[in-house]
Design an enzyme around this catalytic site. Structure first.
Site, PDB file in Angstrom:
ATOM      1  N   ARG A   7       0.846  -1.208   0.000  1.00 50.82           N
ATOM      2  CA  ARG A   7       0.000   0.000   0.000  1.00 50.82           C
ATOM      3  C   ARG A   7       0.878   1.254   0.000  1.00 50.82           C
ATOM      4  NH1 ARG A   7      -4.029  -0.827   4.868  1.00 50.82           N
ATOM      5  NH2 ARG A   7      -4.561   1.325   4.373  1.00 50.82           N
ATOM      6  N   GLN A   9     -10.556   9.695   8.436  1.00 51.05           N
ATOM      7  CA  GLN A   9     -10.391   8.270   8.757  1.00 51.05           C
ATOM      8  C   GLN A   9      -9.280   7.686   7.893  1.00 51.05           C
ATOM      9  OE1 GLN A   9     -14.272   5.958   9.308  1.00 51.05           O
ATOM     10  NE2 GLN A   9     -14.953   7.762   8.214  1.00 51.05           N
ATOM     11  N   VAL A  33      -5.611   7.061   6.308  1.00 52.20           N
ATOM     12  CA  VAL A  33      -4.259   7.014   6.865  1.00 52.20           C
ATOM     13  C   VAL A  33      -3.213   7.438   5.828  1.00 52.20           C
ATOM     14  CG1 VAL A  33      -4.860   5.234   8.560  1.00 52.20           C
ATOM     15  CG2 VAL A  33      -4.052   4.537   6.295  1.00 52.20           C
ATOM     16  N   HIS A  35      -7.736   7.474  12.544  1.00 48.96           N
ATOM     17  CA  HIS A  35      -7.278   6.082  12.489  1.00 48.96           C
ATOM     18  C   HIS A  35      -5.764   5.986  12.301  1.00 48.96           C
ATOM     19  CE1 HIS A  35     -11.632   4.797  11.360  1.00 48.96           C
ATOM     20  NE2 HIS A  35     -11.476   4.967  12.652  1.00 48.96           N
ATOM     21  N   CYS A  40      12.742  -2.718  15.000  1.00 51.04           N
ATOM     22  CA  CYS A  40      13.117  -1.446  15.615  1.00 51.04           C
ATOM     23  C   CYS A  40      14.646  -1.321  15.689  1.00 51.04           C
ATOM     24  CB  CYS A  40      12.521  -1.384  17.017  1.00 51.04           C
ATOM     25  SG  CYS A  40      13.028   0.046  17.964  1.00 51.04           S
ATOM     26  N   GLY A  57     -17.465  10.368   1.434  1.00 49.25           N
ATOM     27  CA  GLY A  57     -16.798   9.130   1.027  1.00 49.25           C
ATOM     28  C   GLY A  57     -16.491   8.159   2.149  1.00 49.25           C
ATOM     29  N   SER A 110     -18.326   4.856   4.348  1.00 47.05           N
ATOM     30  CA  SER A 110     -19.476   3.940   4.415  1.00 47.05           C
ATOM     31  C   SER A 110     -20.157   4.006   5.781  1.00 47.05           C
ATOM     32  CB  SER A 110     -19.008   2.506   4.141  1.00 47.05           C
ATOM     33  OG  SER A 110     -18.038   2.137   5.113  1.00 47.05           O
TER      34      SER A 110
HETATM   35  C1  BJW Z   1     -17.056   7.659  -2.797  1.00 47.67           C
HETATM   36  C2  BJW Z   1     -16.261   7.717  -3.908  1.00 47.67           C
HETATM   37  C3  BJW Z   1     -16.173   8.954  -4.523  1.00 47.67           C
HETATM   38  C4  BJW Z   1     -16.161   5.715  -3.254  1.00 47.67           C
HETATM   39  N1  BJW Z   1     -16.819   9.996  -4.008  1.00 47.67           N
HETATM   40  N2  BJW Z   1     -17.715   8.691  -2.306  1.00 47.67           N
HETATM   41  C5  BJW Z   1     -20.074  -0.200  17.859  1.00 47.67           C
HETATM   42  C6  BJW Z   1     -20.833  -1.109  17.148  1.00 47.67           C
HETATM   43  C7  BJW Z   1     -20.228  -2.170  16.479  1.00 47.67           C
HETATM   44  C8  BJW Z   1     -18.843  -2.350  16.488  1.00 47.67           C
HETATM   45  C9  BJW Z   1     -18.091  -1.438  17.188  1.00 47.67           C
HETATM   46  C10 BJW Z   1     -18.687  -0.391  17.865  1.00 47.67           C
HETATM   47  N3  BJW Z   1     -17.705   0.346  18.451  1.00 47.67           N
HETATM   48  C11 BJW Z   1     -16.517  -0.215  18.136  1.00 47.67           C
HETATM   49  C12 BJW Z   1     -16.722  -1.309  17.377  1.00 47.67           C
HETATM   50  C13 BJW Z   1     -15.655  -2.224  16.849  1.00 47.67           C
HETATM   51  C14 BJW Z   1     -14.974  -1.689  15.623  1.00 47.67           C
HETATM   52  C15 BJW Z   1     -16.002  -1.471  14.512  1.00 47.67           C
HETATM   53  O1  BJW Z   1     -16.370  -0.374  14.188  1.00 47.67           O
HETATM   54  N4  BJW Z   1     -16.447  -2.542  13.881  1.00 47.67           N
HETATM   55  C16 BJW Z   1     -17.424  -2.463  12.800  1.00 47.67           C
HETATM   56  C17 BJW Z   1     -16.737  -2.732  11.461  1.00 47.67           C
HETATM   57  C18 BJW Z   1     -18.504  -3.433  13.069  1.00 47.67           C
HETATM   58  N5  BJW Z   1     -14.247  -0.463  15.910  1.00 47.67           N
HETATM   59  C19 BJW Z   1     -13.036  -0.462  16.474  1.00 47.67           C
HETATM   60  O2  BJW Z   1     -12.495  -1.496  16.786  1.00 47.67           O
HETATM   61  C20 BJW Z   1     -12.382   0.873  16.707  1.00 47.67           C
HETATM   62  N6  BJW Z   1     -11.863   0.947  18.022  1.00 47.67           N
HETATM   63  C21 BJW Z   1     -12.628   1.086  19.091  1.00 47.67           C
HETATM   64  O3  BJW Z   1     -13.843   1.158  19.022  1.00 47.67           O
HETATM   65  O4  BJW Z   1     -11.916   1.190  20.281  1.00 47.67           O
HETATM   66  C22 BJW Z   1     -12.620   1.053  21.512  1.00 47.67           C
HETATM   67  C23 BJW Z   1     -12.507  -0.384  21.872  1.00 47.67           C
HETATM   68  C24 BJW Z   1     -11.295  -0.865  22.289  1.00 47.67           C
HETATM   69  C25 BJW Z   1     -11.201  -2.200  22.647  1.00 47.67           C
HETATM   70  C26 BJW Z   1     -12.314  -3.011  22.548  1.00 47.67           C
HETATM   71  C27 BJW Z   1     -13.529  -2.480  22.079  1.00 47.67           C
HETATM   72  C28 BJW Z   1     -13.607  -1.171  21.753  1.00 47.67           C
HETATM   73  C29 BJW Z   1     -11.155   1.040  15.827  1.00 47.67           C
HETATM   74  C30 BJW Z   1     -11.502   1.133  14.386  1.00 47.67           C
HETATM   75  C31 BJW Z   1     -10.214   1.251  13.536  1.00 47.67           C
HETATM   76  C32 BJW Z   1     -10.502   1.213  12.047  1.00 47.67           C
HETATM   77  N7  BJW Z   1      -9.272   1.032  11.348  1.00 47.67           N
HETATM   78  C33 BJW Z   1      -9.284   0.965   9.901  1.00 47.67           C
HETATM   79  C34 BJW Z   1      -7.881   0.496   9.401  1.00 47.67           C
HETATM   80  C35 BJW Z   1      -6.853   1.591   9.518  1.00 47.67           C
HETATM   81  C36 BJW Z   1      -5.493   1.102   9.135  1.00 47.67           C
HETATM   82  C37 BJW Z   1      -5.363   0.745   7.688  1.00 47.67           C
HETATM   83  O5  BJW Z   1      -5.666   1.545   6.795  1.00 47.67           O
HETATM   84  O6  BJW Z   1      -4.894  -0.352   7.395  1.00 47.67           O
HETATM   85  O7  BJW Z   1      -9.625   2.230   9.352  1.00 47.67           O
HETATM   86  S1  BJW Z   1     -10.536  -0.118   9.225  1.00 47.67           S
HETATM   87  C38 BJW Z   1     -10.861   0.847   7.806  1.00 47.67           C
HETATM   88  O8  BJW Z   1     -12.250   1.290   7.818  1.00 47.67           O
HETATM   89  C39 BJW Z   1     -10.000   2.112   7.954  1.00 47.67           C
HETATM   90  C40 BJW Z   1     -10.979   3.177   7.555  1.00 47.67           C
HETATM   91  O9  BJW Z   1     -10.583   4.434   8.079  1.00 47.67           O
HETATM   92  C41 BJW Z   1     -12.283   2.679   8.113  1.00 47.67           C
HETATM   93  C42 BJW Z   1     -13.503   3.319   7.509  1.00 47.67           C
HETATM   94  O10 BJW Z   1     -13.634   3.011   6.160  1.00 47.67           O
HETATM   95  P1  BJW Z   1     -14.228   4.076   5.160  1.00 47.67           P
HETATM   96  O11 BJW Z   1     -13.328   5.222   5.044  1.00 47.67           O
HETATM   97  O12 BJW Z   1     -15.633   4.375   5.501  1.00 47.67           O
HETATM   98  O13 BJW Z   1     -14.108   3.294   3.761  1.00 47.67           O
HETATM   99  P2  BJW Z   1     -15.102   2.244   3.072  1.00 47.67           P
HETATM  100  O14 BJW Z   1     -14.297   1.503   2.073  1.00 47.67           O
HETATM  101  O15 BJW Z   1     -15.870   1.462   4.040  1.00 47.67           O
HETATM  102  O16 BJW Z   1     -16.157   3.175   2.297  1.00 47.67           O
HETATM  103  C43 BJW Z   1     -15.813   3.978   1.199  1.00 47.67           C
HETATM  104  C44 BJW Z   1     -17.016   4.816   0.856  1.00 47.67           C
HETATM  105  O17 BJW Z   1     -16.632   5.735  -0.153  1.00 47.67           O
HETATM  106  C45 BJW Z   1     -18.196   4.008   0.274  1.00 47.67           C
HETATM  107  O18 BJW Z   1     -19.376   4.402   0.975  1.00 47.67           O
HETATM  108  C46 BJW Z   1     -18.257   4.451  -1.198  1.00 47.67           C
HETATM  109  O19 BJW Z   1     -19.595   4.523  -1.691  1.00 47.67           O
HETATM  110  C47 BJW Z   1     -17.653   5.819  -1.098  1.00 47.67           C
HETATM  111  N8  BJW Z   1     -17.009   6.285  -2.315  1.00 47.67           N
HETATM  112  N9  BJW Z   1     -15.732   6.410  -4.123  1.00 47.67           N
HETATM  113  C48 BJW Z   1     -17.597   9.784  -2.892  1.00 47.67           C
HETATM  114  N10 BJW Z   1     -15.406   9.083  -5.639  1.00 47.67           N
HETATM  115 ZN    ZN Z   2      11.883  -0.582  19.980  1.00 44.57          ZN
END
Ligand code: BJW
Ligand code: ZN
Length: 261
Positions: free
Chosen positions: A87, A122, A124, A140, A169, A209, A211
């Site tokens: 990536r 969101q 990175v 994130h 490291c 953008g 989801s």
């Molecule tokens: C366009 C377009 C164009 C395309 N124009 N639009 C409550 C309920 C249920 C679960 C949970 C909850 N609270 C917490 C959770 C657990 C979990 C979670 O959310 N799970 C769900 C998936 C069910 N969350 C966590 O674990 C978070 N931590 C947390 O809550 O800590 C407290 C805790 C600690 C210990 C135990 C329990 C709780 C942390 C979440 C971290 C997310 N990390 C990632 C990876 C980052 C690193 C990496 O890049 O490798 O972040 S996951 C990934 O998804 C990344 C993104 O930032 C994130 C969001 O994705 P995003 O940006 O929305 O992308 P897509 O692909 O989903 O959508 C793209 C959109 O663009 C689409 O809608 C298209 O239509 C649109 N689009 N082209 C406009 N041209």
């Molecule tokens: Zn170290």
């Protein structure tokens, strides 16, 4: 006579509803004193950064959800670091696009008239920063840094130069990981506090953008609405937050954002 959207061609002349929504959003951007914008992967998709979900969201048949976790890294650090190295190598050849530059222009316009602006990212990839946005929170984390899993030392990663994987490291020899937030990990409390305060205080909250499936990031739009913000959503399709939006704009981010300032 209808208000012109932009000098020259009016790209949305044949979509009156969308055109009207863009005009409304533009008026909100000109009026609101406190604006919070949340961006997701869709804002960078147009310059070639793959989204997490949907087509293109897979890597060697694995979902991002199966790689972006502490458990996946503990089980197979080489596989997870290889995914990040690929990536990063792609990102080395990618520049910010119209959506990123338009957000930087919006920030300048809002701050020039004494208003407050925060970009809650969101993503990175750091493309918003490279486009010139100065007030942002990387909710994130960031791909620009690696962090030691033992001594927590952080350092910048040169995306263009290959290195041994999984990385170790230089100070203590333990495994290094990207300074991003994986599923099940807590967000930085300071970043969360900054994002939540800006959302609560915002008069206009714009989600672009994303989801809205990942929490707690997605909850910020609902928090903003609960505190009286006008919430606009710009996305190609419906999301889990669409029902909370005053206005949903179904169009590419890079086609609409440059029309706002
Ligand atoms: C366009 C377009 C164009 C395309 N124009 N639009 C409550 C309920 C249920 C679960 C949970 C909850 N609270 C917490 C959770 C657990 C979990 C979670 O959310 N799970 C769900 C998936 C069910 N969350 C966590 O674990 C978070 N931590 C947390 O809550 O800590 C407290 C805790 C600690 C210990 C135990 C329990 C709780 C942390 C979440 C971290 C997310 N990390 C990632 C990876 C980052 C690193 C990496 O890049 O490798 O972040 S996951 C990934 O998804 C990344 C993104 O930032 C994130 C969001 O994705 P995003 O940006 O929305 O992308 P897509 O692909 O989903 O959508 C793209 C959109 O663009 C689409 O809608 C298209 O239509 C649109 N689009 N082209 C406009 N041209
Ligand atoms: Zn170290």
């Amino acid at each position: 006579m209808a208000e012109p959207l932009a000098h020259g061609a009016d790209a949305f002349a044949h979509e009156p509803e969308l055109r009207q929504a863009i005009l409304e959003l533009r008026a909100e951007c000109a009026r609101a004193k406190r604006i919070a914008v949340m961006i997701g992967a869709g804002a960078s998709a147009e310059v070639g950064v793959p989204t997490f979900r949907g087509a293109g969201g897979l890597w060697n048949g694995l979902r991002a959800e199966d790689l972006a976790t502490p458990a996946a890294f503990a089980r197979d650090p080489l596989r997870v670091s290889t995914w990040y190295a690929e990536r990063r190598a792609k990102l080395a050849a990618i520049d910010p696009g119209p959506a990123h530059f338009a957000l930087a222009a919006l920030e300048r316009a809002v701050t020039a008239r004494g208003g407050r602006f925060l970009l809650i990212s969101q993503n990175v990839d750091g493309l918003h920063r490279r486009a010139g946005v100065s007030s942002y929170v990387d909710l994130h984390g960031t791909l620009l840094l690696d962090r030691c899993t033992r001594c927590a030392r952080e350092h910048a990663v040169d995306f263009g130069s290959p290195r041994e994987l999984p990385p170790r490291c230089a100070a203590c020899g333990a495994l290094e990981r990207p300074a991003v937030v994986w599923f099940g990990e807590a967000l930085s409390p300071l970043d969360w506090e900054r994002a939540a305060s800006a959302a609560s205080a915002s008069e206009l909250f714009l989600a672009v953008g994303t989801s809205a499936v990942v929490e707690p990031a997605a909850s910020l739009a609902r928090l903003a609405v609960a505190h009286g913000a006008r919430f606009f959503e710009l996305n190609l399709e419906d999301t889990l937050n669409s029902a909370n939006a005053q206005r949903t704009l179904r169009a590419p981010a890079g086609a609409v954002l440059p029309l706002l300032v």
